[in-house]
Design an enzyme around this catalytic site. Sequence first.
Site, PDB file in Angstrom:
ATOM      1  N   CYS A   1      58.907  52.575  61.367  1.00 39.26           N
ATOM      2  CA  CYS A   1      58.672  53.415  62.552  1.00 39.26           C
ATOM      3  C   CYS A   1      59.317  54.780  62.414  1.00 39.26           C
ATOM      4  CB  CYS A   1      59.139  52.697  63.803  1.00 39.26           C
ATOM      5  SG  CYS A   1      60.771  52.003  63.597  1.00 39.26           S
TER       6      CYS A   1
ATOM      7  N   LYS B   1      61.070  35.898  70.714  1.00 39.87           N
ATOM      8  CA  LYS B   1      59.730  35.678  70.163  1.00 39.87           C
ATOM      9  C   LYS B   1      59.506  36.646  69.018  1.00 39.87           C
ATOM     10  CE  LYS B   1      55.673  37.392  70.432  1.00 39.87           C
ATOM     11  NZ  LYS B   1      55.161  37.176  69.075  1.00 39.87           N
TER      12      LYS B   1
ATOM     13  N   GLY C   1      51.487  37.320  70.833  1.00 42.78           N
ATOM     14  CA  GLY C   1      51.901  38.252  71.871  1.00 42.78           C
ATOM     15  C   GLY C   1      51.192  37.982  73.183  1.00 42.78           C
TER      16      GLY C   1
ATOM     17  N   GLU D   1      50.224  57.542  64.450  1.00 42.17           N
ATOM     18  CA  GLU D   1      51.071  56.745  63.568  1.00 42.17           C
ATOM     19  C   GLU D   1      50.164  55.871  62.700  1.00 42.17           C
ATOM     20  OE1 GLU D   1      53.487  53.509  65.194  1.00 42.17           O
ATOM     21  OE2 GLU D   1      55.128  54.392  64.054  1.00 42.17           O
TER      22      GLU D   1
ATOM     23  N   VAL E   1      52.781  33.977  74.291  1.00 40.85           N
ATOM     24  CA  VAL E   1      54.239  33.845  74.451  1.00 40.85           C
ATOM     25  C   VAL E   1      54.867  35.180  74.882  1.00 40.85           C
ATOM     26  CG1 VAL E   1      56.403  33.269  73.267  1.00 40.85           C
ATOM     27  CG2 VAL E   1      54.346  31.910  72.854  1.00 40.85           C
ATOM     28  N   GLY E   2      54.450  36.266  74.227  1.00 43.15           N
ATOM     29  CA  GLY E   2      55.006  37.586  74.577  1.00 43.15           C
ATOM     30  C   GLY E   2      54.743  37.925  76.033  1.00 43.15           C
TER      31      GLY E   2
ATOM     32  N   GLU F   1      61.574  50.068  71.749  1.00 43.99           N
ATOM     33  CA  GLU F   1      61.612  50.817  70.477  1.00 43.99           C
ATOM     34  C   GLU F   1      60.181  50.864  69.986  1.00 43.99           C
ATOM     35  OE1 GLU F   1      64.160  52.255  69.320  1.00 43.99           O
ATOM     36  OE2 GLU F   1      65.758  51.277  70.453  1.00 43.99           O
TER      37      GLU F   1
ATOM     38  N   GLY G   1      55.011  32.397  68.573  1.00 44.76           N
ATOM     39  CA  GLY G   1      53.659  32.368  69.159  1.00 44.76           C
ATOM     40  C   GLY G   1      53.065  33.752  69.194  1.00 44.76           C
TER      41      GLY G   1
HETATM   42  P1  NAD Z   1      52.708  44.999  68.374  1.00 44.54           P
HETATM   43  O1  NAD Z   1      53.063  45.858  69.527  1.00 44.54           O
HETATM   44  O2  NAD Z   1      51.319  44.546  68.235  1.00 44.54           O
HETATM   45  O3  NAD Z   1      53.570  43.659  68.365  1.00 44.54           O
HETATM   46  C1  NAD Z   1      54.979  43.640  68.505  1.00 44.54           C
HETATM   47  C2  NAD Z   1      55.375  42.341  69.161  1.00 44.54           C
HETATM   48  O4  NAD Z   1      54.825  42.308  70.469  1.00 44.54           O
HETATM   49  C3  NAD Z   1      54.845  41.097  68.445  1.00 44.54           C
HETATM   50  O5  NAD Z   1      55.811  40.079  68.522  1.00 44.54           O
HETATM   51  C4  NAD Z   1      53.626  40.734  69.269  1.00 44.54           C
HETATM   52  O6  NAD Z   1      53.303  39.375  69.221  1.00 44.54           O
HETATM   53  C5  NAD Z   1      54.074  41.118  70.662  1.00 44.54           C
HETATM   54  N1  NAD Z   1      52.982  41.394  71.609  1.00 44.54           N
HETATM   55  C6  NAD Z   1      51.725  41.816  71.338  1.00 44.54           C
HETATM   56  N2  NAD Z   1      51.034  41.943  72.494  1.00 44.54           N
HETATM   57  C7  NAD Z   1      51.870  41.603  73.494  1.00 44.54           C
HETATM   58  C8  NAD Z   1      51.740  41.546  74.912  1.00 44.54           C
HETATM   59  N3  NAD Z   1      50.611  41.870  75.529  1.00 44.54           N
HETATM   60  N4  NAD Z   1      52.802  41.173  75.634  1.00 44.54           N
HETATM   61  C9  NAD Z   1      53.977  40.857  75.043  1.00 44.54           C
HETATM   62  N5  NAD Z   1      54.172  40.877  73.711  1.00 44.54           N
HETATM   63  C10 NAD Z   1      53.122  41.249  72.946  1.00 44.54           C
HETATM   64  O7  NAD Z   1      53.228  45.766  67.138  1.00 44.54           O
HETATM   65  P2  NAD Z   1      53.164  45.292  65.637  1.00 44.54           P
HETATM   66  O8  NAD Z   1      51.737  45.369  65.222  1.00 44.54           O
HETATM   67  O9  NAD Z   1      53.895  44.034  65.444  1.00 44.54           O
HETATM   68  O10 NAD Z   1      54.019  46.430  64.950  1.00 44.54           O
HETATM   69  C11 NAD Z   1      53.458  47.640  64.536  1.00 44.54           C
HETATM   70  C12 NAD Z   1      53.749  48.758  65.503  1.00 44.54           C
HETATM   71  O11 NAD Z   1      55.069  48.675  66.011  1.00 44.54           O
HETATM   72  C13 NAD Z   1      53.634  50.059  64.846  1.00 44.54           C
HETATM   73  O12 NAD Z   1      52.689  50.808  65.538  1.00 44.54           O
HETATM   74  C14 NAD Z   1      55.017  50.699  64.929  1.00 44.54           C
HETATM   75  O13 NAD Z   1      54.958  52.002  65.315  1.00 44.54           O
HETATM   76  C15 NAD Z   1      55.721  49.947  65.966  1.00 44.54           C
HETATM   77  N6  NAD Z   1      57.117  49.729  65.582  1.00 44.54           N
HETATM   78  C16 NAD Z   1      58.111  50.449  66.145  1.00 44.54           C
HETATM   79  C17 NAD Z   1      59.423  50.241  65.792  1.00 44.54           C
HETATM   80  C18 NAD Z   1      60.576  50.996  66.403  1.00 44.54           C
HETATM   81  O14 NAD Z   1      61.709  50.594  66.232  1.00 44.54           O
HETATM   82  N7  NAD Z   1      60.370  52.072  67.094  1.00 44.54           N
HETATM   83  C19 NAD Z   1      59.718  49.286  64.849  1.00 44.54           C
HETATM   84  C20 NAD Z   1      58.692  48.579  64.299  1.00 44.54           C
HETATM   85  C21 NAD Z   1      57.394  48.797  64.677  1.00 44.54           C
END
Ligand code: NAD
Length: 464
Positions: free
Chosen positions: A278, A169, A202, A372, A205-206, A244, A200
């Site tokens: 990140c 996803k 989070g 962050e 689908v997540g 991650e 989809g």
């Molecule tokens: P996010 O956590 O909102 O979303 C990441 C993914 O998780 C997306 O596909 C989203 O749809 C899904 N998601 C959201 N809520 C969910 C839930 N309740 N259950 C399952 N899946 C769910 O993060 P983002 O806004 O996409 O990315 C930004 C953040 O991610 C930043 O804060 C950054 O620090 C972090 N990040 C970390 C790394 C790393 O490798 N450490 C890399 C990229 C981003």
Amino acid sequence: MNRDKIYIGGRWVAPATRDTIAVENPATEETLAKVSAGTAEDVDRAVAAARGAFDGWAATPMAERGALLGKLHEGLSARSADIARTVGLELGTPLKIAKAVQAGLPLKVLQGYADLAARPVAEETIGNSLVVREPVGVVGAITPWNYPLHQVVAKVAAALAAGCTVVLKPSELTPLVAYLLLDAADEAGLPAGVLNLVPGTGQVVGAAIAGHPDVDMVSFTGSTATGRAISHAAADRIARVALELGGKSANVILEDADLARAVKVGVGNAFLNSGQTCTAWTRMLVHRSQYDAAVELAGATAETYRTGDPFDEATRLGPLVSAAQRERVRGFIDRADARLVTGAAGVPGKGYFVAPTVFADVDPDSELAQEEIFGPVLSIITFDDDDHAVRIANNSRYGLAGGVWGSPERAMAVARRLRTGGVDINGGAFNPQAPFGGYKQSGIGRELGVHGLTEFQQTKAIQQ
Ligand code: NAD
């Protein structure tokens, strides 16, 4: 560019509903495309397909899996210009950087896994035990938007090489590039069900993947808050998680560093992908004796970063990914309690741009230094000696990356004391074969190279 199908069981199929998600171009604020909004029912179908394919894929010799990854690499390479353009459009990464990083890096990672799988390592013997490695099972891969293909490939290539099957996803903000991967997978002839795509949100689908009773492992990249929710969901069935998460990395510039280079590279690192990285070195730690010079240099360097159209060759900084992300970043800038060196001003016109921003005299305990931000915002902090620098660098609930600049021995001593999963000394280059991941709230587990592969394996001891 609209995509109204999802990929399950080796075919593009209609999803359970006709609902869609609009994908926005953050540089123009226009709708770029619509993709299917998957549902829990689609996840059920995808997991069933992945489960059905698992035994056969796990039993396929690793070298054969590697050969298929090689074919996938060929198909993806043929699409590299399209990949860079797609990420330029859906995320706003300037084209030059998109070519090198957003398209180039995942291709390297994929090739690395094809090579690793082609030469499986010998099995280990401990006394009378043969230690064998077996795939974990069905993997749910949930990825964010900032390096949308790299983060997908880091999971998918490692999981497939290990013999796992995958339900992917991608982020709902940048789903388009994942379709290019699935097009290439379809062409490469991966066995049906080995790799499935359910786009989809989070929440729908997540969450369905994270809580699915037949998903053996969830590999997630994204925010620490979502990582926590996924851990909770997986804990109910003791499923494995690899996370991650976020970072707040320090760039430690020791007294004997090449200051000009350390500052210039440090600013570039902090602003890569408009600061939406990140591992970004968002805290620049400078020895008191060089502090004023460093602040001036950092401000002047930041002012050379031109924001604008990602498809204009002169652009160094694209927009942030969304209106929400821009508002979040502006909030941090507005609340900042530190000396503004440059930036902070709005960028007129369409698009979610934030001017490259540098703050000095930042309190290491303040919001600016602890949270962050995920935007082009750099905080400069002063220190008195190496011990003090290490204390400030480690004063974070994150522990992902970092930089140290100075004479090699001294820099190495400091690097060893940083509580982070990675450190670059004097601008040491990113190594896509080296383990990547975080200490503390930056995550659990490692991606990339052989460490990333073993993340998707179980070990079994057979006594004889
Ligand atoms: P996010 O956590 O909102 O979303 C990441 C993914 O998780 C997306 O596909 C989203 O749809 C899904 N998601 C959201 N809520 C969910 C839930 N309740 N259950 C399952 N899946 C769910 O993060 P983002 O806004 O996409 O990315 C930004 C953040 O991610 C930043 O804060 C950054 O620090 C972090 N990040 C970390 C790394 C790393 O490798 N450490 C890399 C990229 C981003």
